[in-house]
Design a protein around this motif. Structure first.
Motif, PDB file in Angstrom:
ATOM      1  N   SER A   2       0.829  -1.211   0.000  1.00 35.23           N
ATOM      2  CA  SER A   2       0.000   0.000   0.000  1.00 35.23           C
ATOM      3  C   SER A   2       0.862   1.260   0.000  1.00 35.23           C
ATOM      4  O   SER A   2       0.523   2.250  -0.665  1.00 35.23           O
ATOM      5  CB  SER A   2      -0.962   0.000   1.182  1.00 35.23           C
ATOM      6  N   GLY A   3       1.971   1.242   0.718  1.00 33.77           N
ATOM      7  CA  GLY A   3       2.876   2.393   0.729  1.00 33.77           C
ATOM      8  C   GLY A   3       3.509   2.631  -0.630  1.00 33.77           C
ATOM      9  O   GLY A   3       3.666   3.783  -1.064  1.00 33.77           O
ATOM     10  N   LEU A   4       3.866   1.544  -1.325  1.00 39.00           N
ATOM     11  CA  LEU A   4       4.435   1.677  -2.666  1.00 39.00           C
ATOM     12  C   LEU A   4       3.397   2.221  -3.650  1.00 39.00           C
ATOM     13  O   LEU A   4       3.714   3.049  -4.503  1.00 39.00           O
ATOM     14  CB  LEU A   4       4.970   0.326  -3.155  1.00 39.00           C
ATOM     15  N   LYS A   5       2.158   1.760  -3.523  1.00 41.70           N
ATOM     16  CA  LYS A   5       1.096   2.266  -4.408  1.00 41.70           C
ATOM     17  C   LYS A   5       0.844   3.749  -4.165  1.00 41.70           C
ATOM     18  O   LYS A   5       0.655   4.515  -5.114  1.00 41.70           O
ATOM     19  CB  LYS A   5      -0.184   1.459  -4.211  1.00 41.70           C
ATOM     20  N   LYS A   6       0.852   4.157  -2.902  1.00 41.32           N
ATOM     21  CA  LYS A   6       0.659   5.566  -2.577  1.00 41.32           C
ATOM     22  C   LYS A   6       1.818   6.400  -3.128  1.00 41.32           C
ATOM     23  O   LYS A   6       1.607   7.483  -3.678  1.00 41.32           O
ATOM     24  CB  LYS A   6       0.544   5.743  -1.066  1.00 41.32           C
ATOM     25  N   ALA A   7       3.041   5.879  -2.994  1.00 39.73           N
ATOM     26  CA  ALA A   7       4.207   6.581  -3.529  1.00 39.73           C
ATOM     27  C   ALA A   7       4.098   6.728  -5.043  1.00 39.73           C
ATOM     28  O   ALA A   7       4.373   7.808  -5.592  1.00 39.73           O
ATOM     29  CB  ALA A   7       5.489   5.832  -3.162  1.00 39.73           C
ATOM     30  N   LEU A   8       3.675   5.669  -5.733  1.00 39.69           N
ATOM     31  CA  LEU A   8       3.538   5.730  -7.184  1.00 39.69           C
ATOM     32  C   LEU A   8       2.467   6.739  -7.596  1.00 39.69           C
ATOM     33  O   LEU A   8       2.659   7.482  -8.566  1.00 39.69           O
ATOM     34  CB  LEU A   8       3.228   4.341  -7.759  1.00 39.69           C
ATOM     35  N   GLU A   9       1.366   6.800  -6.861  1.00 45.87           N
ATOM     36  CA  GLU A   9       0.329   7.796  -7.150  1.00 45.87           C
ATOM     37  C   GLU A   9       0.897   9.210  -7.035  1.00 45.87           C
ATOM     38  O   GLU A   9       0.629  10.070  -7.886  1.00 45.87           O
ATOM     39  CB  GLU A   9      -0.844   7.636  -6.185  1.00 45.87           C
ATOM     40  N   THR A  10       1.680   9.457  -5.998  1.00 44.70           N
ATOM     41  CA  THR A  10       2.290  10.774  -5.799  1.00 44.70           C
ATOM     42  C   THR A  10       3.272  11.092  -6.923  1.00 44.70           C
ATOM     43  O   THR A  10       3.281  12.211  -7.452  1.00 44.70           O
ATOM     44  CB  THR A  10       3.006  10.829  -4.439  1.00 44.70           C
ATOM     45  N   ILE A  11       4.066  10.115  -7.303  1.00 45.84           N
ATOM     46  CA  ILE A  11       5.035  10.314  -8.386  1.00 45.84           C
ATOM     47  C   ILE A  11       4.311  10.587  -9.704  1.00 45.84           C
ATOM     48  O   ILE A  11       4.732  11.443 -10.488  1.00 45.84           O
ATOM     49  CB  ILE A  11       5.972   9.092  -8.502  1.00 45.84           C
ATOM     50  N   GLU A  12       3.218   9.882  -9.953  1.00 45.48           N
ATOM     51  CA  GLU A  12       2.437  10.113 -11.178  1.00 45.48           C
ATOM     52  C   GLU A  12       1.872  11.536 -11.204  1.00 45.48           C
ATOM     53  O   GLU A  12       1.850  12.180 -12.256  1.00 45.48           O
ATOM     54  CB  GLU A  12       1.305   9.085 -11.301  1.00 45.48           C
ATOM     55  N   ILE A  13       1.430  12.031 -10.059  1.00 44.47           N
ATOM     56  CA  ILE A  13       0.925  13.407  -9.983  1.00 44.47           C
ATOM     57  C   ILE A  13       2.053  14.383 -10.313  1.00 44.47           C
ATOM     58  O   ILE A  13       1.865  15.325 -11.098  1.00 44.47           O
ATOM     59  CB  ILE A  13       0.329  13.700  -8.591  1.00 44.47           C
ATOM     60  N   LEU A  14       3.219  14.175  -9.714  1.00 43.12           N
ATOM     61  CA  LEU A  14       4.371  15.030 -10.018  1.00 43.12           C
ATOM     62  C   LEU A  14       4.715  14.985 -11.494  1.00 43.12           C
ATOM     63  O   LEU A  14       5.001  16.015 -12.114  1.00 43.12           O
ATOM     64  CB  LEU A  14       5.585  14.604  -9.195  1.00 43.12           C
ATOM     65  N   ASP A  15       4.680  13.804 -12.067  1.00 41.63           N
ATOM     66  CA  ASP A  15       5.012  13.643 -13.480  1.00 41.63           C
ATOM     67  C   ASP A  15       4.046  14.437 -14.363  1.00 41.63           C
ATOM     68  O   ASP A  15       4.467  15.120 -15.301  1.00 41.63           O
ATOM     69  CB  ASP A  15       5.002  12.163 -13.849  1.00 41.63           C
ATOM     70  N   LYS A  16       2.764  14.372 -14.043  1.00 38.20           N
ATOM     71  CA  LYS A  16       1.768  15.115 -14.832  1.00 38.20           C
ATOM     72  C   LYS A  16       1.921  16.622 -14.657  1.00 38.20           C
ATOM     73  O   LYS A  16       1.733  17.381 -15.593  1.00 38.20           O
ATOM     74  CB  LYS A  16       0.359  14.672 -14.441  1.00 38.20           C
ATOM     75  N   ASN A  32      14.327  13.777 -14.860  1.00 36.32           N
ATOM     76  CA  ASN A  32      15.016  12.491 -14.774  1.00 36.32           C
ATOM     77  C   ASN A  32      14.807  11.832 -13.410  1.00 36.32           C
ATOM     78  O   ASN A  32      14.610  10.616 -13.322  1.00 36.32           O
ATOM     79  CB  ASN A  32      16.510  12.657 -15.054  1.00 36.32           C
ATOM     80  N   MET A  33      14.838  12.629 -12.343  1.00 39.33           N
ATOM     81  CA  MET A  33      14.622  12.079 -11.004  1.00 39.33           C
ATOM     82  C   MET A  33      13.212  11.502 -10.862  1.00 39.33           C
ATOM     83  O   MET A  33      13.032  10.437 -10.265  1.00 39.33           O
ATOM     84  CB  MET A  33      14.876  13.134  -9.937  1.00 39.33           C
ATOM     85  N   VAL A  34      12.234  12.170 -11.422  1.00 38.16           N
ATOM     86  CA  VAL A  34      10.866  11.662 -11.361  1.00 38.16           C
ATOM     87  C   VAL A  34      10.746  10.365 -12.158  1.00 38.16           C
ATOM     88  O   VAL A  34      10.124   9.403 -11.705  1.00 38.16           O
ATOM     89  CB  VAL A  34       9.857  12.731 -11.845  1.00 38.16           C
ATOM     90  N   LEU A  35      11.352  10.317 -13.324  1.00 39.64           N
ATOM     91  CA  LEU A  35      11.325   9.100 -14.141  1.00 39.64           C
ATOM     92  C   LEU A  35      11.977   7.929 -13.407  1.00 39.64           C
ATOM     93  O   LEU A  35      11.409   6.829 -13.333  1.00 39.64           O
ATOM     94  CB  LEU A  35      12.016   9.333 -15.479  1.00 39.64           C
ATOM     95  N   VAL A  36      13.149   8.144 -12.846  1.00 40.27           N
ATOM     96  CA  VAL A  36      13.848   7.077 -12.128  1.00 40.27           C
ATOM     97  C   VAL A  36      13.031   6.642 -10.913  1.00 40.27           C
ATOM     98  O   VAL A  36      12.906   5.445 -10.633  1.00 40.27           O
ATOM     99  CB  VAL A  36      15.273   7.522 -11.725  1.00 40.27           C
ATOM    100  N   SER A  37      12.442   7.594 -10.207  1.00 39.39           N
ATOM    101  CA  SER A  37      11.601   7.259  -9.057  1.00 39.39           C
ATOM    102  C   SER A  37      10.421   6.387  -9.467  1.00 39.39           C
ATOM    103  O   SER A  37      10.077   5.425  -8.785  1.00 39.39           O
ATOM    104  CB  SER A  37      11.074   8.533  -8.394  1.00 39.39           C
ATOM    105  N   LYS A  38       9.811   6.724 -10.593  1.00 41.06           N
ATOM    106  CA  LYS A  38       8.675   5.945 -11.091  1.00 41.06           C
ATOM    107  C   LYS A  38       9.110   4.516 -11.440  1.00 41.06           C
ATOM    108  O   LYS A  38       8.430   3.547 -11.087  1.00 41.06           O
ATOM    109  CB  LYS A  38       8.084   6.626 -12.323  1.00 41.06           C
ATOM    110  N   LEU A  39      10.239   4.383 -12.114  1.00 39.25           N
ATOM    111  CA  LEU A  39      10.711   3.049 -12.501  1.00 39.25           C
ATOM    112  C   LEU A  39      11.068   2.200 -11.279  1.00 39.25           C
ATOM    113  O   LEU A  39      10.735   1.011 -11.224  1.00 39.25           O
ATOM    114  CB  LEU A  39      11.913   3.177 -13.437  1.00 39.25           C
TER     115      LEU A  39
END
Length: 75
Positions: A2-16, A32-39
């Motif tokens: 659940s923590g990883l899913k929440k982190a990914l949601e936050t990263i996706e918002i930043l990316d958009k 680049n940092m956002v992309l690496v974080s997402k991966l």
């Protein structure tokens, strides 16, 4: 998980929010940092085990039979 899913949601918002063409080194580095974080977060969600620095409290054991391999993502 659940923590990883929440982190990914936050990263996706930043990316958009950063939907722009980088104009300087700082903007390039930030994208680049956002992309690496997402991966990294996607790989952590996909890997259902703990290995080295990658530790998941919901999957604390190493699982060589299913996960002794690399994850490769393509753009």
């Amino acid at each position: 998980e659940s923590g990883l899913k929440k982190a990914l949601e936050t990263i996706e918002i930043l990316d958009k929010e950063m939907d722009f063409t980088p104009r300087n080194d700082i903007q390039i580095e930030l994208k680049n940092m956002v992309l690496v974080s997402k991966l990294i977060t996607r790989a952590a969600l996909e890997r259902k085990e703990s290995r080295g620095a990658h530790f998941r409290s919901d999957y604390p054991q190493t699982d060589d039979s299913n996960w002794k391999k690399h994850l490769i993502y393509h753009m």
